[in-house]
Design an enzyme around this catalytic site. Structure first.
Site, PDB file in Angstrom:
ATOM      1  N   LYS A   1      51.984 -68.497 -24.384  1.00  8.94           N
ATOM      2  CA  LYS A   1      52.564 -69.203 -23.239  1.00  8.94           C
ATOM      3  C   LYS A   1      53.893 -68.537 -22.842  1.00  8.94           C
ATOM      4  CE  LYS A   1      49.693 -72.766 -22.804  1.00  8.94           C
ATOM      5  NZ  LYS A   1      48.654 -72.048 -23.591  1.00  8.94           N
TER       6      LYS A   1
ATOM      7  N   SER B   1      44.480 -69.576 -19.777  1.00 12.57           N
ATOM      8  CA  SER B   1      45.707 -70.272 -19.398  1.00 12.57           C
ATOM      9  C   SER B   1      46.768 -69.313 -18.859  1.00 12.57           C
ATOM     10  CB  SER B   1      46.258 -71.066 -20.584  1.00 12.57           C
ATOM     11  OG  SER B   1      46.772 -70.204 -21.563  1.00 12.57           O
TER      12      SER B   1
END
Lengths: 226, 226
Positions: free
Chosen positions: A177, A140
């Site tokens: 993230k 990601s």
DNA sequence: GAACATACTGTATACTTAAACACTTATTGA
DNA sequence: TCAATAAGTGTTTAAGTATACAGTATGTTC
């Protein structure tokens, strides 16, 4: 800045600091009242409200001993307690940064059984200092060069700024993230168009920030590069 | 000394330490139970009793959040731990890996004047062993997570196989690419659609292979991540 | 195989604590 | 002099919390 503390408010504040230093936890209203000679715990309650209005403490509602000092930084001392205590328990004396593999749901990241091995790099190699290396799962964050299997150097803190790469715990899953916050709303951005941003409303959903990314290490475990 | 903690007891202990670091006060039985997934606060109570028997915490009776860490006591101990650890590392790590910055045309990579500094990581951390760290320029390899400013760990060799990430010298310029050879023809692929592959015919054009990439390190020079 | 420790579930109870409400007194600034 | 703030007393209540008691299941030790 708001107005300075009154003499009596300073007394209350000093007692809170003293209690936390001495016992390791904040006092109750009753304990403050007894120490300061009040006959009513409500006197303490109102002093706490005043101290909160002036920004020198934070009160966690409906929580016993729920008093926090935003000014103080117990983070450092306690963090090193975390890393030194397992060392004392375990027979080996590992140096360097612990490498954290899979993190089981509901358990703290630095639990001993998560530690795969140690990377012989001093914590101070990174700035701010790294506390552990987290093995990254998934792609990601590939667009900023954080790939599956990489070790993300993490500095433990829950104070993060917009745009930083954070290690967060969401629904008991640990994820890496990019962080952005607007009031109650936090957005966790992936760095890969295949992954949608994650929206969290802090009023309804808990979000634990485990730390910020301060470095990346790839290779070194026998795996080939590329 | 008493017996070491069981895995579960260590979980409970870690959660206490984490909570105290994060919030400034210890958890309640219910909070421990919720965090560890117990359905009964009594499970937490009994773990706390066990931790107290083994001497790693102290429980203050009939007191909310009445948990103390005797280890947390003296500032001195923690300070000296902090200051002795880097010292230990400095002793055990002799020189580490040289970090190579700009490489001037016509000079060998490992010339002394190219060495920026040393990274305190043993050569054997990577396999095959790293001989130096090369600071990467440009984004031609960004799709495999090698970005501008990263340190590429390089193993010196001129024997490379197809698909490996190589450090090559082409027209006296040092470049990092993926290697592929077919007879006299060598192709150096970038890992970024913006860069075209480089074709070399070994019969007409010299190509020096300086080594193969065995690892990547990012961060650690004060630069932010992301 | 009995005795014991670990690791829980489930329920209940009493103490601890936060926090609201009602009221008093003194001090300060407009 | 009026209004606001500080600094309390005194009481009440609901929620937070520690902790006892009764079980179950699974290992380990002698």
């Amino acid at each position: 800045m708001s107005r300075p503390l009154t003499a009596r408010q300073q007394h209350v504040f000093d007692f809170i600091v003293k209690t936390m230093g001495e016992f390791g936890y904040p006092p109750t209203r009753a304990e403050i009242a007894k120490a300061l000679g009040f006959r009513s715990p409500n006197a303490a309650e109102e002093h706490l409200r005043a101290l909160e209005r002036k920004g020198v403490i934070r009160i966690i509602r409906n929580t016993s001993r729920g008093i926090r000092l935003p000014n103080q930084e117990p983070q450092e001392a306690l963090d090193s307690a975390v890393t030194t205590l397992p060392a004392a328990n375990v027979e080996t004396l590992p140096t360097g940064l612990p490498v954290i593999g899979e993190v089981a749901a509901g358990s703290p990241i630095l639990a001993a059984e998560h530690i795969d091995r140690y990377c012989p790099l001093p914590a101070e190699y990174f700035t701010p200092k790294a506390d552990y290396l987290l093995r990254v799962r998934g792609l990601s964050m590939k667009d900023i060069g954080i790939l599956e299997g990489d070790l993300l150097a993490v500095h433990r803190t829950d104070r993060v700024r917009d745009g930083q790469i954070v290690v967060a715990r969401l629904d008991d899953e640990v994820t890496v993230k990019r962080f952005k916050r607007q009031g109650h709303q936090v957005t966790l951005f992936a760095e890969n168009p295949d992954f949608a941003p994650i929206e969290i409303d802090l009023r309804f959903q808990p979000l634990d920030i485990e730390g910020v990314g301060v470095g990346v290490i790839r290779g070194g475990n026998g795996q080939a590069l590329g």
